[in-house]
Motif scaffolding. Sequence first.
Motif, PDB file in Angstrom:
ATOM      1  N   LYS A   1      -7.415   6.176  -0.432  1.00  0.00           N
ATOM      2  CA  LYS A   1      -6.375   7.131  -0.238  1.00  0.00           C
ATOM      3  C   LYS A   1      -6.954   8.190   0.809  1.00  0.00           C
ATOM      4  CE  LYS A   1      -5.309   7.201  -5.350  1.00  0.00           C
ATOM      5  NZ  LYS A   1      -5.148   7.845  -6.419  1.00  0.00           N
TER       6      LYS A   1
ATOM      7  N   HIS B   1       1.903   6.671   6.213  1.00  0.00           N
ATOM      8  CA  HIS B   1       0.602   7.542   6.429  1.00  0.00           C
ATOM      9  C   HIS B   1      -0.193   6.784   7.531  1.00  0.00           C
ATOM     10  CE1 HIS B   1      -3.405   9.240   6.319  1.00  0.00           C
ATOM     11  NE2 HIS B   1      -2.684  10.349   6.347  1.00  0.00           N
ATOM     12  N   ASN B   2      -0.444   5.384   7.061  1.00  0.00           N
ATOM     13  CA  ASN B   2      -1.522   4.609   7.855  1.00  0.00           C
ATOM     14  C   ASN B   2      -0.820   3.945   9.146  1.00  0.00           C
ATOM     15  OD1 ASN B   2      -3.191   4.856   5.751  1.00  0.00           O
ATOM     16  ND2 ASN B   2      -2.772   2.817   4.595  1.00  0.00           N
TER      17      ASN B   2
ATOM     18  N   ASP C   1       0.891  -1.067  -0.073  1.00  0.00           N
ATOM     19  CA  ASP C   1       0.134  -0.108   0.089  1.00  0.00           C
ATOM     20  C   ASP C   1       0.884   1.456   0.043  1.00  0.00           C
ATOM     21  OD1 ASP C   1      -1.882   2.255   0.410  1.00  0.00           O
ATOM     22  OD2 ASP C   1      -2.495   1.226   2.259  1.00  0.00           O
ATOM     23  N   ARG C   2       0.775   2.162  -0.980  1.00  0.00           N
ATOM     24  CA  ARG C   2       1.646   3.184  -1.067  1.00  0.00           C
ATOM     25  C   ARG C   2       1.377   4.320  -0.017  1.00  0.00           C
ATOM     26  NH1 ARG C   2       1.033   3.892  -7.787  1.00  0.00           N
ATOM     27  NH2 ARG C   2       1.335   1.678  -7.951  1.00  0.00           N
ATOM     28  N   PHE C   3       0.284   3.905   0.696  1.00  0.00           N
ATOM     29  CA  PHE C   3       0.016   5.209   1.811  1.00  0.00           C
ATOM     30  C   PHE C   3       0.349   4.376   3.143  1.00  0.00           C
ATOM     31  CE2 PHE C   3      -2.761   5.895  -1.695  1.00  0.00           C
ATOM     32  CZ  PHE C   3      -2.368   7.391  -1.919  1.00  0.00           C
TER      33      PHE C   3
END
Length: 337
Positions: A335, A202-203, A197-199
């Motif tokens: 997102k 952040h997550n 997951d590219r986020f």
Amino acid sequence: MALPVLSSSAVKFRRVLAQFPQELSLAFAYGSGVFRQAGASAEHGETNMLDFVFAVDDVVTWHMTNLSKNRSHYSFLKFFGPKKISTIQGYGAGIYYNTLVPCNGRMIKYGVISTDALIEDLLHWNTLYVAGRLQKPVKILAQNENSRLQAALVSNLKSAVLASFLMLPESFSEEDLFLQIAGLSYSGDFRMIIGEDRFKVHNIVKPNIAHFQKLYSSILQGCPQVVYKHQQGRLEIDKSPEGQFTQLMALPKTLQQQITALVNPPGKNRDVEEILLQVAHDPDCGYLVHQGISAIVRSSSIVQSAKTILTAGAKKSVIYSLKKLYKMAKGELKKPS
């Protein structure tokens, strides 16, 4: 000073730990099965695979005992015995993972690393693989009185702070810092392009600010290079060439070597201190630090992922990769705002 132990009920983790040989210098659980991530429900965390790392003094003996207790955890490599398994473990990031293992009603993944290899990674960032995981909140399940290991754990956290300082502006928030720290071990990781997951960063950080504060508060308060306004959640650092040079000189050895390789022309023999002084005056100092970290992570992540085909076996490797791709696709649909 030991790595802070994050308090909460650890019964389910200790039940898992009881299934394995107990000669551990360090055992910790990490990941989305332990700490809630943004966009995931509490129920999702209860079904996620649990991730563990076990550091052991004698790798061959540990694998030999584990093969007798948990032979089904291993791929076809079990037929080659503990010495061959330990040899394969030494490649890449120096950690051997058994994945998709059913244990006490949950799926788990556990990695085994030698205590010496872990200490080297924590101090010098040889691979930033396990050291990177220990820059984020983890749940410590067992830790012996190895003073070298305890000192290395703290050194790794301090290095993460200094490297992040070099890539941040003069003034920034705690969250900015924690996002930078959490992203260090993903810089250059090819799996962030396909498979993760590219986020993810952040997550990890958003719901766990308090855990990051607990991990780094004492280091930030004792750091002479930062003004830490804890109540406001703001930090200010010295971005002068002199300040950056001090930080560069305190970075782990492997990162210093990667940075010097980026700026030192081939055939020109200059010492590290001279090159880092040049970097400290360079407007692209932060970018060079990021590139150095990416070079370390890229190499270890590629070899470690290739090694998974052997350690997990073809079937588990495919299943594990598909699960990662599924999580990546879900992340694209959710997102962060």
